[in-house]
Motif scaffolding. Structure first.
Motif, PDB file in Angstrom:
ATOM      1  N   VAL A 166      45.783  45.771  39.823  1.00  0.00           N
ATOM      2  CA  VAL A 166      44.614  46.290  40.537  1.00  0.00           C
ATOM      3  C   VAL A 166      43.472  46.558  39.558  1.00  0.00           C
ATOM      4  O   VAL A 166      42.310  46.236  39.822  1.00  0.00           O
ATOM      5  CB  VAL A 166      44.981  47.548  41.341  1.00  0.00           C
ATOM      6  CG1 VAL A 166      43.751  48.273  41.832  1.00  0.00           C
ATOM      7  CG2 VAL A 166      45.884  47.190  42.501  1.00  0.00           C
ATOM      8  N   GLY A 167      43.799  47.118  38.396  1.00  0.00           N
ATOM      9  CA  GLY A 167      42.769  47.365  37.382  1.00  0.00           C
ATOM     10  C   GLY A 167      42.150  46.079  36.868  1.00  0.00           C
ATOM     11  O   GLY A 167      40.934  45.985  36.682  1.00  0.00           O
ATOM     12  N   ALA A 168      42.983  45.055  36.638  1.00  0.00           N
ATOM     13  CA  ALA A 168      42.458  43.777  36.151  1.00  0.00           C
ATOM     14  C   ALA A 168      41.572  43.116  37.193  1.00  0.00           C
ATOM     15  O   ALA A 168      40.521  42.546  36.856  1.00  0.00           O
ATOM     16  CB  ALA A 168      43.619  42.852  35.776  1.00  0.00           C
ATOM     17  N   VAL A 169      41.946  43.212  38.453  1.00  0.00           N
ATOM     18  CA  VAL A 169      41.120  42.645  39.519  1.00  0.00           C
ATOM     19  C   VAL A 169      39.804  43.402  39.610  1.00  0.00           C
ATOM     20  O   VAL A 169      38.733  42.795  39.790  1.00  0.00           O
ATOM     21  CB  VAL A 169      41.886  42.662  40.866  1.00  0.00           C
ATOM     22  CG1 VAL A 169      40.960  42.381  42.039  1.00  0.00           C
ATOM     23  CG2 VAL A 169      43.026  41.667  40.832  1.00  0.00           C
ATOM     24  N   ALA A 170      39.838  44.722  39.465  1.00  0.00           N
ATOM     25  CA  ALA A 170      38.616  45.514  39.523  1.00  0.00           C
ATOM     26  C   ALA A 170      37.678  45.170  38.359  1.00  0.00           C
ATOM     27  O   ALA A 170      36.470  45.045  38.551  1.00  0.00           O
ATOM     28  CB  ALA A 170      38.952  47.007  39.495  1.00  0.00           C
ATOM     29  N   VAL A 171      38.238  44.987  37.170  1.00  0.00           N
ATOM     30  CA  VAL A 171      37.406  44.623  36.017  1.00  0.00           C
ATOM     31  C   VAL A 171      36.813  43.229  36.214  1.00  0.00           C
ATOM     32  O   VAL A 171      35.629  42.997  35.939  1.00  0.00           O
ATOM     33  CB  VAL A 171      38.234  44.698  34.706  1.00  0.00           C
ATOM     34  CG1 VAL A 171      37.506  44.044  33.553  1.00  0.00           C
ATOM     35  CG2 VAL A 171      38.536  46.142  34.371  1.00  0.00           C
ATOM     36  N   ALA A 172      37.616  42.288  36.713  1.00  0.00           N
ATOM     37  CA  ALA A 172      37.116  40.938  36.950  1.00  0.00           C
ATOM     38  C   ALA A 172      36.044  40.929  38.035  1.00  0.00           C
ATOM     39  O   ALA A 172      35.032  40.233  37.905  1.00  0.00           O
ATOM     40  CB  ALA A 172      38.268  40.017  37.334  1.00  0.00           C
ATOM     41  N   ALA A 173      36.248  41.708  39.084  1.00  0.00           N
ATOM     42  CA  ALA A 173      35.242  41.762  40.155  1.00  0.00           C
ATOM     43  C   ALA A 173      33.944  42.380  39.658  1.00  0.00           C
ATOM     44  O   ALA A 173      32.846  41.932  40.028  1.00  0.00           O
ATOM     45  CB  ALA A 173      35.789  42.559  41.339  1.00  0.00           C
ATOM     46  N   THR A 174      34.050  43.384  38.809  1.00  0.00           N
ATOM     47  CA  THR A 174      32.847  44.012  38.253  1.00  0.00           C
ATOM     48  C   THR A 174      32.125  43.057  37.298  1.00  0.00           C
ATOM     49  O   THR A 174      30.900  42.970  37.310  1.00  0.00           O
ATOM     50  CB  THR A 174      33.221  45.305  37.510  1.00  0.00           C
ATOM     51  OG1 THR A 174      33.903  46.170  38.420  1.00  0.00           O
ATOM     52  CG2 THR A 174      31.990  46.007  36.972  1.00  0.00           C
ATOM     53  N   ALA A 175      32.890  42.334  36.493  1.00  0.00           N
ATOM     54  CA  ALA A 175      32.283  41.419  35.533  1.00  0.00           C
ATOM     55  C   ALA A 175      31.632  40.216  36.214  1.00  0.00           C
ATOM     56  O   ALA A 175      30.619  39.707  35.742  1.00  0.00           O
ATOM     57  CB  ALA A 175      33.327  40.948  34.530  1.00  0.00           C
ATOM     58  N   LEU A 176      32.206  39.772  37.305  1.00  0.00           N
ATOM     59  CA  LEU A 176      31.692  38.578  37.975  1.00  0.00           C
ATOM     60  C   LEU A 176      30.596  38.872  38.996  1.00  0.00           C
ATOM     61  O   LEU A 176      29.950  37.955  39.476  1.00  0.00           O
ATOM     62  CB  LEU A 176      32.837  37.826  38.652  1.00  0.00           C
ATOM     63  CG  LEU A 176      33.884  37.252  37.702  1.00  0.00           C
ATOM     64  CD1 LEU A 176      35.017  36.624  38.475  1.00  0.00           C
ATOM     65  CD2 LEU A 176      33.257  36.264  36.740  1.00  0.00           C
TER      66      LEU A 176
END
Length: 108
Positions: free
Chosen positions: A97-107
């Motif tokens: 969930v944290g990795a998806v949140a970081v990827a969504a924020t970065a993209l």
């Protein structure tokens, strides 16, 4: 730029060793390698004072204390307790969930 990427890859590899090593002494030595590679990155950025402080304070003093505590506690002879078997999967799920949140924020 290539040198900085090599040093960054070494720092990430040392960090991965910290969390994947089974022996606590190996994890501590991985942390020393990570701290030293961060010091090299400071030197490459012409921050020589920060590099010296990184090596003296963190890689020198703090890691020596960590190694002494690990050796005095004799962690290697303790058997791992099998409490809360669901905790591993909860940690994987929260990491995902944290990795998806970081990827969504970065993209975005």
């Amino acid at each position: 730029m290539i040198g900085f990427l090599i040093v960054a890859a070494l720092a990430v590899a040392g960090g991965a060793l910290v969390i994947t090593a089974r022996q606590p002494v190996h994890a501590a030595l991985g942390l020393v390698g990570t701290l030293l590679s961060v010091a090299v990155a400071y030197v490459m950025l012409d921050a020589h004072f920060l590099a010296a402080i990184q090596v003296i304070v963190y890689a020198g003093a703090v890691m020596v204390l960590f190694l002494f505590v690990i050796m005095l506690l004799n962690v290697e002879q303790q058997r791992p307790a099998a409490r809360w078997p669901w905790l591993r999967w909860a940690a994987y799920a929260s990491g995902l969930v944290g990795a998806v949140a970081v990827a969504a924020t970065a993209l975005s």
